[in-house]
Design a protein around this motif. Structure first.
Motif, PDB file in Angstrom:
ATOM      1  N   PHE A   1      45.112  18.703  73.839  1.00 27.93           N
ATOM      2  CA  PHE A   1      45.590  19.993  73.926  1.00 27.93           C
ATOM      3  C   PHE A   1      46.627  20.251  72.687  1.00 27.93           C
ATOM      4  O   PHE A   1      46.438  21.097  72.018  1.00 27.93           O
ATOM      5  CB  PHE A   1      46.438  20.054  75.222  1.00 27.93           C
TER       6      PHE A   1
ATOM      7  N   ALA B   1      42.955  31.711  74.788  1.00 24.90           N
ATOM      8  CA  ALA B   1      41.921  31.237  75.452  1.00 24.90           C
ATOM      9  C   ALA B   1      40.673  31.634  75.461  1.00 24.90           C
ATOM     10  O   ALA B   1      39.542  31.033  75.229  1.00 24.90           O
ATOM     11  CB  ALA B   1      42.490  31.077  77.105  1.00 24.90           C
TER      12      ALA B   1
ATOM     13  N   GLU C   1      40.460  27.797  81.141  1.00 23.21           N
ATOM     14  CA  GLU C   1      41.290  26.906  81.797  1.00 23.21           C
ATOM     15  C   GLU C   1      42.676  27.396  81.781  1.00 23.21           C
ATOM     16  O   GLU C   1      43.166  26.874  80.820  1.00 23.21           O
ATOM     17  CB  GLU C   1      41.013  25.481  81.467  1.00 23.21           C
TER      18      GLU C   1
ATOM     19  N   GLY D   1      46.094  23.495  84.099  1.00 22.04           N
ATOM     20  CA  GLY D   1      46.456  22.495  83.647  1.00 22.04           C
ATOM     21  C   GLY D   1      46.445  21.197  84.512  1.00 22.04           C
ATOM     22  O   GLY D   1      47.003  20.118  84.227  1.00 22.04           O
TER      23      GLY D   1
ATOM     24  N   PHE E   1      40.917  21.220  85.337  1.00 25.06           N
ATOM     25  CA  PHE E   1      40.071  20.659  83.986  1.00 25.06           C
ATOM     26  C   PHE E   1      38.550  20.527  84.535  1.00 25.06           C
ATOM     27  O   PHE E   1      37.479  21.006  83.763  1.00 25.06           O
ATOM     28  CB  PHE E   1      40.762  19.691  83.314  1.00 25.06           C
TER      29      PHE E   1
ATOM     30  N   ILE F   1      41.314  26.104  76.797  1.00 22.08           N
ATOM     31  CA  ILE F   1      42.574  25.412  77.613  1.00 22.08           C
ATOM     32  C   ILE F   1      43.661  25.755  77.210  1.00 22.08           C
ATOM     33  O   ILE F   1      44.048  25.452  76.148  1.00 22.08           O
ATOM     34  CB  ILE F   1      42.319  23.881  77.494  1.00 22.08           C
TER      35      ILE F   1
ATOM     36  N   PRO G   1      48.224  20.530  80.138  1.00 18.35           N
ATOM     37  CA  PRO G   1      47.705  19.279  81.088  1.00 18.35           C
ATOM     38  C   PRO G   1      48.882  18.686  81.374  1.00 18.35           C
ATOM     39  O   PRO G   1      49.634  18.179  80.827  1.00 18.35           O
ATOM     40  CB  PRO G   1      46.982  18.409  80.089  1.00 18.35           C
TER      41      PRO G   1
ATOM     42  N   VAL H   1      35.189  22.385  73.510  1.00 19.86           N
ATOM     43  CA  VAL H   1      36.385  22.523  74.172  1.00 19.86           C
ATOM     44  C   VAL H   1      37.335  22.825  73.078  1.00 19.86           C
ATOM     45  O   VAL H   1      37.550  22.111  72.014  1.00 19.86           O
ATOM     46  CB  VAL H   1      36.815  21.306  75.020  1.00 19.86           C
TER      47      VAL H   1
ATOM     48  N   GLY I   1      41.656  23.952  72.948  1.00 22.48           N
ATOM     49  CA  GLY I   1      42.922  24.416  73.718  1.00 22.48           C
ATOM     50  C   GLY I   1      44.235  24.306  72.745  1.00 22.48           C
ATOM     51  O   GLY I   1      44.260  24.180  71.675  1.00 22.48           O
TER      52      GLY I   1
END
Lengths: 340, 340
Positions: free
Chosen positions: A277, B156, B239, B242, B247, B262, B266, B283, B285
């Motif tokens: 992240f 996002a 997403e 978190g 996830f 994302i 997280p 992916v 984020g």
């Protein structure tokens, strides 16, 4: 016919196997002109992946079509063909999106064992791409490379978002990593940093277009990439190994908003969600959808614009397959070509 | 001045804090017109993130510039401004690439506590975006939303690769998830599946453009997305929670080659490298680079093309900040606006 079989870690034998035959009407049987040993097969050869009894080996191949099933429409006996390690129908939604490795009807070619005199290829029309004519022997290594390592490297470079002018780092100096350098060079990267400690592989990386070599690994390797990029990081990083260390090295070498293409099948890689992240890095990986790129790659090879066959530094008759595995395991060879 | 301070989990107080002043010549001091409580602040409010002594709260803000440092060139006293939760110079290589949340000189606004009567904003020229004129009170909630939740949702959607005609799933029905629906709708998604169990939030999701609601979670939720998409999965998934469960739910809802953005920070998310690899999902984020989108978002709000301020369903004077935190913690409110 004869083909390789892995009996236990370190125990590869070339032995009698049943001749393949058409099982489904979409199958083709090909006479294998050349096959090879894949770095991914070393996981089971080394006993890291389990070996569940005698296992036919090989999933990279090219050769001449001998026979086709009743429903095969475009592939014909006599054609020289190259296919990917996943059979795919090339018509389902995932195939149409360019993700043939996730084809709704995919079958892993490795289950049929391509290191053999002949091979059954399911979904022949979707899977196989024919060359304009039967190639000279000199083109065989490059066409074979297209079947996996070159296509996988291409996928990594596309997934990482390599663009003209980009700064690219490649983690891994196996055949895929070296061809990742070639792919990045072809896609117009301005600077290509190959991470390698082996002189002969560094040399090949430079031939393929690497502008810089970094010998450090892990966090030291990432720190060197930072040094070389004014602290910014690489725009695109190709992860061609698959260990926790190589993943971390690749992630830390990528600039925020940069891309990381992962083609080293992960072994023991647990990614910290917070680190991913915080990095803002765009990550994409997977078993490569080689089929997407095959027509383009075959054309580039046919026109002599790229010479990926140089990654084969060991050329053996099939009956010496065990030496091919051993040489790659011991890193005496980058990649072993096997001729049935 | 008065401002909120978190003393311990569950213990938010509005109390006297020192008036901010220009420290660096690139600072601006703004009189805060509105601030709000962020879902990310609930991690410490709930004691999941540690609370290291009394901590000023708040990092979403808009207001009127009162004073600027000697080196501030474009931002001027009297302007109404919106900024992101990271101060950024907007000139470094990361900022120029659109990743202002990784600015080489970034400072987290939260450290200064935006839930207060006044706020020091570092790197004012890079961080703040002025509106054409001082807005009507009716526009305040939407402009405030641009400061974080709307910009985060936009990030996002862009990270997930939302395109015209796409099928999009949104995991999370907090303010960011709901505005993710709005963002996907604005970007031309054909189908937008909001994952929510709360009737009032479902209603707002539909107002923002959701075409389908899924109430199942985890693997059941992913299975419902598969049902709704002929087994293919969504093209893009946002997403916005978190957790490990969210996830996984998001990853399993995305088609091979699809994208996942994302923005839920997280907590306890360890990603299995093999699952990520096998998914072939792209992916990306991170803390959102809201600054990239602020000019566009402010313009859309100013032209009344979007109304993200609807996510504020609780409007409180600053001295009732504790009730804002409690209402969001108990999910009685989607998002609490605080007026100093």
């Amino acid at each position: 016919m004869r083909g390789t079989v892995l009996h236990a870690p370190g125990d590869v034998r070339v032995e009698h196997r049943d001749d393949p035959s058409v099982i489904n009407p979409t199958d083709a049987i090909i006479r294998v002109s050349a096959a090879c040993v894949c770095g991914s097969e070393l996981w089971s050869y080394r006993g890291i992946d389990p070996v569940a009894g005698p296992t036919p080996m090989g999933h990279e191949y090219c050769g001449i079509v001998e026979e086709v099933g009743a429903d095969v429409r475009t592939i014909q006996p006599g054609q020289f063909v190259v296919g990917s390690f996943f059979a795919s129908d090339n018509t389902c939604p995932h195939c149409r999106a360019g993700y043939q490795a996730s084809c709704q009807h995919r079958e892993f070619i490795g289950a049929n064992g391509a290191q053999a005199e002949a091979l059954r290829v399911p979904l022949a029309d979707g899977t196989l791409v024919a060359t304009p004519e039967v190639p000279d022997d000199a083109l065989l290594p490059s066409l074979l490379a297209a079947s996996d390592v070159l296509g996988t490297a291409w996928f990594a470079a596309v997934a990482a978002g390599v663009r003209p002018g980009a700064t690219v780092a490649v983690v891994g100096d196996g055949a895929v990593g070296l061809l990742g350098v070639l792919a990045a060079h072809h896609m117009g990267a301005r600077r290509i940093i190959a991470m390698s400690r082996h002189e002969s592989r560094q040399k090949l990386a430079r031939e393929f277009g690497a502008t810089d070599i970094v010998t450090e690994r892990g966090d030291d390797g990432a720190a060197r990439i930072a040094d070389l990029t004014n602290g910014i990081g690489a725009d695109a990083v190709l992860e061609c190994v698959g260990t926790a260390e190589s993943f971390s090295q690749a992630l830390r070498s990528t600039r925020p908003g940069g891309g990381m293409g992962i083609v080293g099948a992960p072994h023991g890689v647990a990614i910290d969600g917070r680190e991913l992240f915080g990095s803002q890095v765009r990550v994409q990986g997977g078993p490569a959808s080689v089929r997407r790129f095959l027509p383009e790659l075959i054309d580039l090879i046919w026109q002599r614009q790229i010479d990926p066959g140089k990654v084969f530094d060991l050329d053996l008759p099939l009956h010496q397959a065990a030496e091919g595995f051993a040489a790659m395991d011991q890193r005496r060879a980058v990649k072993a070509l096997l001729r049935p």
